[in-house]
Enzyme design. Structure first.
Site, PDB file in Angstrom:
ATOM      1  N   ASP A 175       0.860  -1.183   0.000  1.00  0.00           N
ATOM      2  CA  ASP A 175       0.000   0.000   0.000  1.00  0.00           C
ATOM      3  C   ASP A 175       0.901   1.240   0.000  1.00  0.00           C
ATOM      4  O   ASP A 175       1.869   1.311   0.762  1.00  0.00           O
ATOM      5  CB  ASP A 175      -0.887  -0.033   1.251  1.00  0.00           C
ATOM      6  CG  ASP A 175      -1.832   1.141   1.319  1.00  0.00           C
ATOM      7  OD1 ASP A 175      -2.973   0.996   0.858  1.00  0.00           O
ATOM      8  OD2 ASP A 175      -1.432   2.199   1.843  1.00  0.00           O
ATOM      9  N   ILE A 176       0.612   2.208  -0.881  1.00  0.00           N
ATOM     10  CA  ILE A 176       1.408   3.434  -0.941  1.00  0.00           C
ATOM     11  C   ILE A 176       1.167   4.246   0.326  1.00  0.00           C
ATOM     12  O   ILE A 176       0.021   4.515   0.696  1.00  0.00           O
ATOM     13  CB  ILE A 176       1.036   4.267  -2.182  1.00  0.00           C
ATOM     14  CG1 ILE A 176       1.246   3.434  -3.457  1.00  0.00           C
ATOM     15  CG2 ILE A 176       1.870   5.543  -2.243  1.00  0.00           C
ATOM     16  CD1 ILE A 176       0.751   4.104  -4.720  1.00  0.00           C
ATOM     17  N   ASN A 183      -2.455  13.005  -2.836  1.00  0.00           N
ATOM     18  CA  ASN A 183      -3.557  13.505  -3.654  1.00  0.00           C
ATOM     19  C   ASN A 183      -3.988  14.907  -3.227  1.00  0.00           C
ATOM     20  O   ASN A 183      -4.225  15.785  -4.062  1.00  0.00           O
ATOM     21  CB  ASN A 183      -4.756  12.556  -3.556  1.00  0.00           C
ATOM     22  CG  ASN A 183      -4.696  11.438  -4.588  1.00  0.00           C
ATOM     23  OD1 ASN A 183      -4.073  11.583  -5.637  1.00  0.00           O
ATOM     24  ND2 ASN A 183      -5.348  10.326  -4.296  1.00  0.00           N
ATOM     25  N   ASP A 192      -2.314   9.650  -9.710  1.00  0.00           N
ATOM     26  CA  ASP A 192      -2.355   8.590 -10.725  1.00  0.00           C
ATOM     27  C   ASP A 192      -0.963   8.297 -11.262  1.00  0.00           C
ATOM     28  O   ASP A 192      -0.613   7.142 -11.521  1.00  0.00           O
ATOM     29  CB  ASP A 192      -3.273   9.000 -11.874  1.00  0.00           C
ATOM     30  CG  ASP A 192      -4.743   8.966 -11.494  1.00  0.00           C
ATOM     31  OD1 ASP A 192      -5.072   8.394 -10.436  1.00  0.00           O
ATOM     32  OD2 ASP A 192      -5.561   9.517 -12.260  1.00  0.00           O
ATOM     33  N   GLU A 218      -4.748   2.511  -4.080  1.00  0.00           N
ATOM     34  CA  GLU A 218      -3.287   2.570  -4.018  1.00  0.00           C
ATOM     35  C   GLU A 218      -2.677   1.264  -3.514  1.00  0.00           C
ATOM     36  O   GLU A 218      -1.523   1.224  -3.090  1.00  0.00           O
ATOM     37  CB  GLU A 218      -2.849   3.724  -3.105  1.00  0.00           C
ATOM     38  CG  GLU A 218      -3.195   3.561  -1.641  1.00  0.00           C
ATOM     39  CD  GLU A 218      -4.575   4.083  -1.282  1.00  0.00           C
ATOM     40  OE1 GLU A 218      -4.796   4.392  -0.100  1.00  0.00           O
ATOM     41  OE2 GLU A 218      -5.436   4.182  -2.179  1.00  0.00           O
TER      42      GLU A 218
END
Length: 306
Positions: A175-176, A183, A192, A218
């Protein structure tokens, strides 16, 4: 399915003459032929190569073709393989039973060369169209990776294969880190771009046998065949370091993106043969959130479970 790669046909028949005859008849078709002389050998080659079509003799000694048809139908990795059965005698009951077990066509022996070519061409053409449609439906548009639907189906198939063969399967979830902040601060188009860049790193650095998927948002998932949990841990560390070292920029700003990883392997469970996709996903997800709780940008390894 890879464009430009010849489609493959597996011939399963106990007669050497039939193998020679099929080879001669299909030589001009540009297909890659695989040969098995009994059902056990045929099942092994089907699992190893996943051919585009199987030509199957129904009247083999020992394990017959009908039994092999049933084994193919019951295996998630093989159930979609088209089968044309070869038989010297054909009756309505046998035809119905074979079609119910997944056969798409039949050819009676001794078969006519033109008829065999026509039926093989038709089956392979249909298989190619089906592969194109299936692939398109299972690709994530943003990243070009496999999507969640493909992950679910493939993980079930890999665990079924593992239970039969005894080879370990591991799952990496990642997971980022702080993606909402990325964002909010830089905008969704840049978010993105971050997802695409990390997807590229995962695809480039993973092994050919690894199955890299976008899990959603993500999050990503990687299925590792023939890999125990400790082996997956080493791979995840390499991926984590590569992501953290990759420069990202937004205008004049330099952005550092990192990711947290969670690992779960079938070898961590007391009875891997009973392991379900949901259980393995849950274990990897718990390890991922453990890594986030420990400070992020790290790899968490799940604990041995019963």
């Amino acid at each position: 399915m890879n464009e430009g790669v010849p489609q493959s046909v597996l011939v399963v028949d106990d007669s050497a003459d039939i193998h020679q005859l099929v080879s001669a008849r299909l030589r001009s078709e540009g297909v890659r032929l695989l040969h098995a002389h009994n059902a056990e050998e045929g099942l092994g080659l089907a699992l190893q190569h996943r051919p585009d079509l199987i030509l199957l003799d129904l009247e083999m000694p020992g394990v017959d073709g009908m039994t092999l048809c049933r084994q193919l139908l019951e295996d998630p990795m093989l159930s979609d393989l088209p089968v044309i059965f070869l038989t010297g005698t054909i009756d309505v009951e046998t035809k119905v039973q074979a079609f119910e077990l997944g056969a798409v066509d039949y050819v009676t022996k001794p078969f006519d060369a033109i008829e065999l070519k026509a039926r093989v061409r038709s089956a392979l053409r249909t298989k190619r169209y089906q592969d194109l449609l299936t692939t398109k439906a299972q690709i994530d548009v943003l990243t070009g990776l496999w999507n969640r639907g493909y992950l679910d189906n493939r993980l079930a198939a890999e665990l079924s294969h593992m239970a039969r063969q005894g080879s370990p399967v591991s799952l990496i979830m990642l997971d980022i880190d702080h993606f909402k902040s990325i964002n909010d601060r830089h905008g969704h188009p840049f978010g993105d771009l971050v997802i695409q860049r990390i997807a590229e790193i995962l695809g480039r650095l993973s092994r050919d046998s690894d199955i890299v998927c976008r899990y959603g948002g993500e999050e990503f998932a990687i299925i590792l065949r023939n890999t125990p949990a400790n082996g997956a841990l080493a791979i995840a560390e390499r991926l984590r370091e590569a992501i953290a070292a990759t420069p990202l920029s937004q205008g004049r700003s330099r952005v550092r993106a990192t990711a947290s990883f969670g690992i779960a392997g079938s070898d961590q469970f007391d009875d891997p043969s009973q392991l379900s996709p949901e259980t393995l996903l849950k274990a990897a997800d718990e390890a991922l959130y453990g890594a986030k709780a420990d400070g992020r940008n790290r790899v968490g390894l799940g604990h041995t479970q019963g």
